[in-house]
Each structure stands twice: as structure tokens, then as C-alpha cells.
Design a protein around this motif. Structure first.
Motif, PDB file in Angstrom:
ATOM      1  N   GLY A 184      23.868  35.829   1.244  1.00  0.00           N
ATOM      2  CA  GLY A 184      25.320  35.919   1.292  1.00  0.00           C
ATOM      3  C   GLY A 184      25.883  36.305   2.641  1.00  0.00           C
ATOM      4  N   LEU A 185      25.008  36.711   3.576  1.00  0.00           N
ATOM      5  CA  LEU A 185      25.443  37.074   4.927  1.00  0.00           C
ATOM      6  C   LEU A 185      25.085  36.012   5.967  1.00  0.00           C
ATOM      7  CD1 LEU A 185      24.445  40.868   4.922  1.00  0.00           C
ATOM      8  CD2 LEU A 185      26.715  39.879   4.575  1.00  0.00           C
ATOM      9  N   HIS A 186      24.395  34.967   5.547  1.00  0.00           N
ATOM     10  CA  HIS A 186      23.966  33.930   6.492  1.00  0.00           C
ATOM     11  C   HIS A 186      25.138  33.332   7.262  1.00  0.00           C
ATOM     12  CE1 HIS A 186      19.830  32.926   4.470  1.00  0.00           C
ATOM     13  NE2 HIS A 186      19.894  34.148   4.961  1.00  0.00           N
ATOM     14  N   ALA A 187      26.211  33.009   6.549  1.00  0.00           N
ATOM     15  CA  ALA A 187      27.355  32.359   7.202  1.00  0.00           C
ATOM     16  C   ALA A 187      27.986  33.285   8.231  1.00  0.00           C
ATOM     17  CB  ALA A 187      28.386  31.927   6.158  1.00  0.00           C
TER      18      ALA A 187
ATOM     19  N   ILE B 199      25.401  30.390   0.566  1.00  0.00           N
ATOM     20  CA  ILE B 199      25.550  30.212  -0.878  1.00  0.00           C
ATOM     21  C   ILE B 199      26.935  29.649  -1.193  1.00  0.00           C
ATOM     22  CG2 ILE B 199      23.840  31.931  -1.532  1.00  0.00           C
ATOM     23  CD1 ILE B 199      26.061  33.942  -1.968  1.00  0.00           C
ATOM     24  N   SER B 200      27.609  29.140  -0.160  1.00  0.00           N
ATOM     25  CA  SER B 200      28.933  28.539  -0.295  1.00  0.00           C
ATOM     26  C   SER B 200      28.985  27.235   0.487  1.00  0.00           C
ATOM     27  CB  SER B 200      30.004  29.504   0.230  1.00  0.00           C
ATOM     28  OG  SER B 200      31.188  28.824   0.583  1.00  0.00           O
ATOM     29  N   VAL B 201      29.385  26.161  -0.179  1.00  0.00           N
ATOM     30  CA  VAL B 201      29.507  24.864   0.494  1.00  0.00           C
ATOM     31  C   VAL B 201      30.520  24.947   1.628  1.00  0.00           C
ATOM     32  CG1 VAL B 201      30.140  22.441   0.191  1.00  0.00           C
ATOM     33  CG2 VAL B 201      28.850  23.624  -1.595  1.00  0.00           C
ATOM     34  N   SER B 202      31.634  25.605   1.370  1.00  0.00           N
ATOM     35  CA  SER B 202      32.678  25.752   2.389  1.00  0.00           C
ATOM     36  C   SER B 202      32.151  26.489   3.618  1.00  0.00           C
ATOM     37  CB  SER B 202      33.878  26.493   1.791  1.00  0.00           C
ATOM     38  OG  SER B 202      34.864  26.717   2.767  1.00  0.00           O
ATOM     39  N   ASP B 203      31.395  27.559   3.387  1.00  0.00           N
ATOM     40  CA  ASP B 203      30.830  28.312   4.508  1.00  0.00           C
ATOM     41  C   ASP B 203      29.853  27.466   5.321  1.00  0.00           C
ATOM     42  OD1 ASP B 203      32.294  30.520   3.875  1.00  0.00           O
ATOM     43  OD2 ASP B 203      30.643  31.656   2.987  1.00  0.00           O
ATOM     44  N   CYS B 204      29.077  26.624   4.636  1.00  0.00           N
ATOM     45  CA  CYS B 204      28.160  25.730   5.348  1.00  0.00           C
ATOM     46  C   CYS B 204      28.931  24.826   6.297  1.00  0.00           C
ATOM     47  CB  CYS B 204      27.364  24.875   4.366  1.00  0.00           C
ATOM     48  SG  CYS B 204      26.106  25.749   3.431  1.00  0.00           S
ATOM     49  N   GLY B 205      30.052  24.296   5.813  1.00  0.00           N
ATOM     50  CA  GLY B 205      30.880  23.452   6.665  1.00  0.00           C
ATOM     51  C   GLY B 205      31.402  24.203   7.872  1.00  0.00           C
ATOM     52  N   ASP B 206      31.799  25.449   7.666  1.00  0.00           N
ATOM     53  CA  ASP B 206      32.292  26.261   8.784  1.00  0.00           C
ATOM     54  C   ASP B 206      31.179  26.540   9.796  1.00  0.00           C
ATOM     55  OD1 ASP B 206      34.810  26.348   7.681  1.00  0.00           O
ATOM     56  OD2 ASP B 206      34.532  28.306   6.724  1.00  0.00           O
TER      57      ASP B 206
ATOM     58  N   GLU C 152      25.119  22.101  -1.531  1.00  0.00           N
ATOM     59  CA  GLU C 152      26.061  21.331  -2.332  1.00  0.00           C
ATOM     60  C   GLU C 152      25.460  20.935  -3.676  1.00  0.00           C
ATOM     61  OE1 GLU C 152      28.716  17.785  -0.907  1.00  0.00           O
ATOM     62  OE2 GLU C 152      26.851  16.969  -1.694  1.00  0.00           O
ATOM     63  N   ILE C 153      24.209  20.488  -3.670  1.00  0.00           N
ATOM     64  CA  ILE C 153      23.546  20.085  -4.914  1.00  0.00           C
ATOM     65  C   ILE C 153      23.372  21.291  -5.835  1.00  0.00           C
ATOM     66  CG2 ILE C 153      21.374  19.241  -5.904  1.00  0.00           C
ATOM     67  CD1 ILE C 153      21.137  17.453  -3.353  1.00  0.00           C
ATOM     68  N   ILE C 154      22.936  22.419  -5.276  1.00  0.00           N
ATOM     69  CA  ILE C 154      22.775  23.632  -6.090  1.00  0.00           C
ATOM     70  C   ILE C 154      24.117  24.073  -6.661  1.00  0.00           C
ATOM     71  CG2 ILE C 154      22.166  26.091  -6.010  1.00  0.00           C
ATOM     72  CD1 ILE C 154      20.039  25.359  -3.922  1.00  0.00           C
ATOM     73  N   ASP C 155      25.157  24.015  -5.850  1.00  0.00           N
ATOM     74  CA  ASP C 155      26.499  24.385  -6.319  1.00  0.00           C
ATOM     75  C   ASP C 155      26.934  23.500  -7.485  1.00  0.00           C
ATOM     76  OD1 ASP C 155      29.153  25.859  -5.796  1.00  0.00           O
ATOM     77  OD2 ASP C 155      29.767  23.762  -5.692  1.00  0.00           O
ATOM     78  N   ARG C 156      26.618  22.211  -7.409  1.00  0.00           N
ATOM     79  CA  ARG C 156      26.979  21.290  -8.487  1.00  0.00           C
ATOM     80  C   ARG C 156      26.171  21.573  -9.751  1.00  0.00           C
ATOM     81  NH1 ARG C 156      26.212  15.529  -6.298  1.00  0.00           N
ATOM     82  NH2 ARG C 156      26.944  14.987  -8.400  1.00  0.00           N
ATOM     83  N   VAL C 157      24.916  21.992  -9.594  1.00  0.00           N
ATOM     84  CA  VAL C 157      24.114  22.394 -10.755  1.00  0.00           C
ATOM     85  C   VAL C 157      24.790  23.564 -11.464  1.00  0.00           C
ATOM     86  CG1 VAL C 157      21.956  23.485 -11.487  1.00  0.00           C
ATOM     87  CG2 VAL C 157      21.893  21.562  -9.885  1.00  0.00           C
ATOM     88  N   TYR C 158      25.194  24.560 -10.685  1.00  0.00           N
ATOM     89  CA  TYR C 158      25.813  25.742 -11.283  1.00  0.00           C
ATOM     90  C   TYR C 158      27.186  25.439 -11.882  1.00  0.00           C
ATOM     91  CZ  TYR C 158      22.094  28.707  -9.427  1.00  0.00           C
ATOM     92  OH  TYR C 158      20.887  29.295  -9.186  1.00  0.00           O
ATOM     93  N   GLN C 159      27.927  24.535 -11.255  1.00  0.00           N
ATOM     94  CA  GLN C 159      29.228  24.145 -11.816  1.00  0.00           C
ATOM     95  C   GLN C 159      29.046  23.423 -13.148  1.00  0.00           C
ATOM     96  OE1 GLN C 159      32.235  25.038 -10.746  1.00  0.00           O
ATOM     97  NE2 GLN C 159      31.311  26.155  -9.049  1.00  0.00           N
ATOM     98  N   SER C 160      28.042  22.534 -13.213  1.00  0.00           N
ATOM     99  CA  SER C 160      27.759  21.821 -14.455  1.00  0.00           C
ATOM    100  C   SER C 160      27.313  22.791 -15.544  1.00  0.00           C
ATOM    101  CB  SER C 160      26.671  20.767 -14.230  1.00  0.00           C
ATOM    102  OG  SER C 160      26.264  20.188 -15.467  1.00  0.00           O
ATOM    103  N   ALA C 161      26.429  23.725 -15.176  1.00  0.00           N
ATOM    104  CA  ALA C 161      25.936  24.700 -16.151  1.00  0.00           C
ATOM    105  C   ALA C 161      27.078  25.543 -16.701  1.00  0.00           C
ATOM    106  CB  ALA C 161      24.889  25.587 -15.502  1.00  0.00           C
ATOM    107  N   LYS C 162      27.992  25.904 -15.828  1.00  0.00           N
ATOM    108  CA  LYS C 162      29.143  26.710 -16.248  1.00  0.00           C
ATOM    109  C   LYS C 162      29.980  25.936 -17.283  1.00  0.00           C
ATOM    110  CE  LYS C 162      32.979  29.393 -14.277  1.00  0.00           C
ATOM    111  NZ  LYS C 162      33.670  29.764 -13.005  1.00  0.00           N
TER     112      LYS C 162
END
Length: 334
Positions: free
Chosen positions: A69-72, A93-100, A319-329
């Protein structure tokens, strides 16, 4: 080099930096950890990221080994301070942060390297090459199995298991496996996921088990079955690929063995022995190919070589992991 974060994986980074370059400084808010690593390699300890980044030590590259959570935050600050960055997995752990992070690297004209060391496993490389050469023909389906053990001791008094700093089992334990699906098979179009916390309810803030069905843009279907509930020890990390001209299975505990192959008119020959798994005492992690990651980094920065894993590829995994978690939710609430 400078290191931010002096935990378990930082020990591996420090070793390879020391073998190939110069470790000038290390940083951790835990003074004992920073002092211990600094003393071992003759580096200067820091306990504050800003103080490290503002120090005039002739540093070229900052390796980020802090919690997920501190990588970005740490990557962006290092890039803004004029350093190249090598970031441990996951990129964030954030797609948005990866883009930044990627945009910051471009803005300050610095390189952003991402740790994806399982790409260097000999059977992984061999299968990737065979697919690129068309040996397996069209890929039809894939099955990925990630069956490890992470007991309560692993999460004790640690940032691991927390939503804000860890992010989830796919981020910390199995992001390498997700990366290999993307790298070998291609990008994913549809994802359907179910997740559950079955044995770690009072220990971690997210799932310990997941079942995922995917459809790739190239038409292939796939599954990801993962858990950290394998009894007492890691069992398997495998990828089985069914193509119209062949079937292969990369197995072992860490995708380190070619367990099966049956390919039309072709055979993958004897492979060089891969590295050992990262050993952390009470448990083991993925394969230890960090030396090859550092070899590539130095080749890029010193000789103008080609980068093996870009920030964009790091973003795609997240992004793929985020989509897995969004689908699971969505499915868990259905």
C-alpha cells in the motif's frame, strides 16, 4: 542504490545489489531493521523517506521494498527526486496509483522497473517461446492453480493481512501468477470470481480462497483456483495450457518444473535448473530470480538494453486483480 523498506524481501534485494553494484543507503521506520541491514552491507541507515531522498549520496536507483500500500507513494517521491525506481510486486494495490506512477516516471524522464521474477523460471521461458513460435497453435484453455499455506504466524504483528497495506491474497501471494497469465496467454476480456475467507476470519481482512473463471480476448477460456489453506505447507503453483497442437503443464510449488508436454512434432528439451524459492524461515515464497531482474536493470541503464517488465505490464497485473475483486464483490452480494 538505496533501499526503502528493510523487511524480508529487502534482504534478497540487498544481497543482489551488493553483488552487482553499491548499496549506499537503506530506510525503514523500524530503526532496528534499518540499522541491521545497513550494518550488514556498510550502508547509511535512514528512518524517514524524505531524508533519504534529499541526501546527496550519488544514488542512481531506489528499490522499493515497503508494504504494498506504500509502493505508489514511495515510488512517486523517488521518481520526483530524480531517481530511477525498481518496485517490488505488486506495482500498487490501486489501478489509479499505477497510472500515476507511470506518468510520473515519464514526466521526470526516469525508468520504472517492476519485479516479475517468475518470468525467468526456465520452464516458463521455454513455454512462452514455444507459444510465440506457434508450436501449440491457437490457445484453447488454461488452468492456473495456486495452492499455498500461510498460517496465522505469517500475519502476526505485520502489515500483511490488512486491506490498506496488503490489499488481498492475489496481490501479495499470487500476483506473479496473474502476471504470467497475461504475459503468456494475453489480456483478459471477462472475469467471474467467487472469494471467501474460510480459515483466517479473525486474522486477515480479506479472502484466503478464490475461484475465478476468465475469457481472454483471443477466445481462450481459463480458470484461476487459489488458496493459502493448503495444509501445513505449500502444495502447488501450476499452469496448464491446452492448445490445438499441444498441451503443456508447468508445475512444482513455484512454476519451476515442466511436468507435462505433448506437442505435435516438437519437444521442449532439457531445461537448466532454476533458482530456489525465497525462503523466509517458517514459509517459502516465489522463485528467487531477483539476480536476473537486477541484471536486466543494469543492462538497461548502463548499456541501453531492453527492459523485461515495464510499468505498463505491472499496471495490467493490478488491473486484472482489481477486476477479480470487483467481480467477487458483485457475485458475493448477489
Amino acid at each position: 542504490f538505496a533501499l526503502i523498506g528493510c523487511g524480508r524481501i529487502a534482504q534478497r534485494h540487498a544481497e543482489h545489489i551488493n553483488n552487482k553494484a553499491c548499496l549506499k543507503a537503506v530506510c525503514d521506520i523500524d530503526k532496528d531493521k534499518a540499522n541491521s541491514l545497513a550494518n550488514k552491507y556498510g550502508a547509511i541507515p535512514f528512518y524517514n523517506v524524505e531524508e533519504l531522498l534529499n541526501a546527496d549520496l550519488g544514488i542512481d536507483v531506489v528499490s522499493i521494498c515497503s508494504p504494498n500500500g506504500l509502493h505508489a507513494e514511495h515510488t512517486i517521491k523517488a521518481l520526483q527526486s530524480g531517481f530511477h525506481v525498481l518496485c517490488e510486486k505488486p506495482l500498487s494495490i490501486s489501478v489509479s496509483d499505477c497510472g500515476d506512477m507511470i506518468k510520473t516516471a515519464e514526466k521526470f524522464n526516469k525508468r520504472l522497473f517492476v519485479i516479475k521474477q517468475n518470468r525467468f523460471n526456465p520452464p516458463v521461458t521455454a513455454v512462452k517461446n514455444a507459444i510465440e513460435e506457434g508450436r501449440l497453435g491457437r490457445i484453447l484453455s488454461v488452468q492456473m492453480s495456486c495452492f499455498w499455506n500461510r498460517n496465522s504466524d505469517y500475519y502476526l504483528n505485520s502489515w500483511k493481512g490488512t486491506k490498506n497495506l496488503d490489499g488481498g491474497t492475489l496481490f501479495t501471494q499470487f500476483s506473479h501468477f496473474v502476471d504470467l497469465l497475461y504475459w503468456i496467454v494475453g489480456d483478459i476480456k471477462k472475469i467471474y470470481a467467487l472469494t471467501k475467507n474460510l480459515l483466517h476470519e479473525d486474522i486477515i481482512e480479506f479472502e484466503d480462497t478464490g475461484v475465478v473463471a476468465v475469457e481472454f480476448y483471443n477466445g481462450a477460456l481459463g480458470t484461476i483456483n487459489y488458496t493459502v489453506n493448503s495444509y501445513e505447507k505449500n502444495m502447488e503453483g501450476s499452469l496448464t495450457i491446452f492448445g490445438e497442437k499441444g498441451t503443456v503443464k508447468i508445475g512444482g510449488q513455484y512454476l519451476n518444473e515442466l511436468e507435462y508436454q505433448n506437442i505435435e512434432g516438437y519437444s521442449i528439451g532439457e531445461l537448466p535448473k532454476g533458482g530456489t524459492a525465497n525462503n523466509y524461515g517458517t514459509y517459502q515464497g516465489s522463485m528467487s530470480n531477483h539476480d536476473k531482474v537486477y541484471d536486466n536493470l543494469l543492462d538497461v541503464l548502463v548499456n541501453g538494453g531492453s527492459i523485461t517488465t515495464s510499468g505498463y505490464e505491472g499496471l495490467k497485473t493490478v488491473e486484472i486483480i482489481d477486476r477479480v475483486y470487483q467481480s467477487a464483490k458483485q457475485l458475493n452480494n448477489a
